[in-house]
Design an enzyme around this catalytic site. Structure first.
Site, PDB file in Angstrom:
ATOM      1  N   HIS A  57      44.411  42.359  50.944  1.00  0.00           N
ATOM      2  CA  HIS A  57      43.571  41.069  50.541  1.00  0.00           C
ATOM      3  C   HIS A  57      44.261  39.898  50.950  1.00  0.00           C
ATOM      4  CE1 HIS A  57      41.282  43.378  46.949  1.00  0.00           C
ATOM      5  NE2 HIS A  57      41.281  44.069  48.223  1.00  0.00           N
ATOM      6  N   GLU A  59      45.245  37.140  49.510  1.00  0.00           N
ATOM      7  CA  GLU A  59      46.432  36.679  48.712  1.00  0.00           C
ATOM      8  C   GLU A  59      47.561  37.607  48.938  1.00  0.00           C
ATOM      9  OE1 GLU A  59      42.319  36.370  46.203  1.00  0.00           O
ATOM     10  OE2 GLU A  59      43.133  37.631  47.727  1.00  0.00           O
ATOM     11  N   CYS A  93      40.638  39.109  42.878  1.00  0.00           N
ATOM     12  CA  CYS A  93      40.269  40.517  42.183  1.00  0.00           C
ATOM     13  C   CYS A  93      41.315  40.838  41.227  1.00  0.00           C
ATOM     14  CB  CYS A  93      40.055  41.616  43.270  1.00  0.00           C
ATOM     15  SG  CYS A  93      41.733  42.152  43.763  1.00  0.00           S
ATOM     16  N   CYS A  96      44.956  41.440  42.528  1.00  0.00           N
ATOM     17  CA  CYS A  96      45.671  40.258  43.285  1.00  0.00           C
ATOM     18  C   CYS A  96      45.824  39.157  42.070  1.00  0.00           C
ATOM     19  CB  CYS A  96      44.769  39.427  43.997  1.00  0.00           C
ATOM     20  SG  CYS A  96      44.557  40.293  45.880  1.00  0.00           S
TER      21      CYS A  96
END
Length: 187
Positions: A57, A59, A93, A96
């Site tokens: 992801h 992040e 999410c 993260c």
């Protein structure tokens, strides 16, 4: 002098540019920037399809670059992100959000809510609602460039994902441009 909202929108526009880059690469269009002392120290976009790794992801991509840079994290600190703010186009999410808490992020600003996997309150409040014996919580605030974040996601989801194991035909899908107010059901 710029207001707080003007500053937040400035950084969010940088995150939106990374989301556009993700869209151009056929990734779910999420982008982010990490800001410290009024400058971007890392920027990233989703790379899950490119790397065939569901953990890539935006992040986590940016966090990896921060932790690898000895100038940005010169010492082995328990909370290397304690003076850092994250701007991300979609609410982080649960995965993260947890990583951000463990690394001591100062605060998070995001575009739109993540009604399926959101870790800052939409599904689970990993950021500050869940108690933790060691890691302090952090504030997360959404709504910055919300409409743009929703529209870029919609642009992605009406296209056929050629990277999907079984791509679905989306030839008859139409891009919806109406956006309900924040807090309303649906996107």
């Amino acid at each position: 002098m710029a207001t707080d909202d003007e500053v937040h929108y400035r950084w969010m526009k940088e995150a939106m540019a990374m989301a556009e880059e993700a869209l151009a690469a056929s990734e779910v269009p999420v982008g982010c920037v990490f800001v410290r002392e009024d400058r971007i120290i890392a920027r990233a976009r989703n790379r899950t399809n490119e790397l065939r790794n569901a953990t890539r992801h935006a992040e986590l991509e940016a966090i990896d670059s921060i932790l690898a840079d000895k100038e940005l994290t010169p010492e082995n600190s328990q909370y290397p992100l304690s003076a850092t703010t994250l701007y991300v186009t979609v609410e982080p999410c649960i995965m993260c959000s947890s990583a951000l808490r463990q690394l001591g992020i100062k605060e998070v600003y995001y575009g739109c809510a993540n009604d399926r996997f959101g870790g800052c309150g939409s599904v689970l409040g990993v950021n500050e609602e869940l108690p933790h014996p060691i890691h302090p919580g952090y504030t997360a605030k959404g709504g910055f460039c919300r409409e743009e974040a929703i529209m870029i996601l919609r642009r992605f989801y009406i296209t056929e994902n050629v990277n999907a194991p079984v791509p679905k035909s989306k030839a008859n899908r139409v891009l919806k441009t109406d956006i309900l107010p924040a807090g309303s059901q649906g996107r």
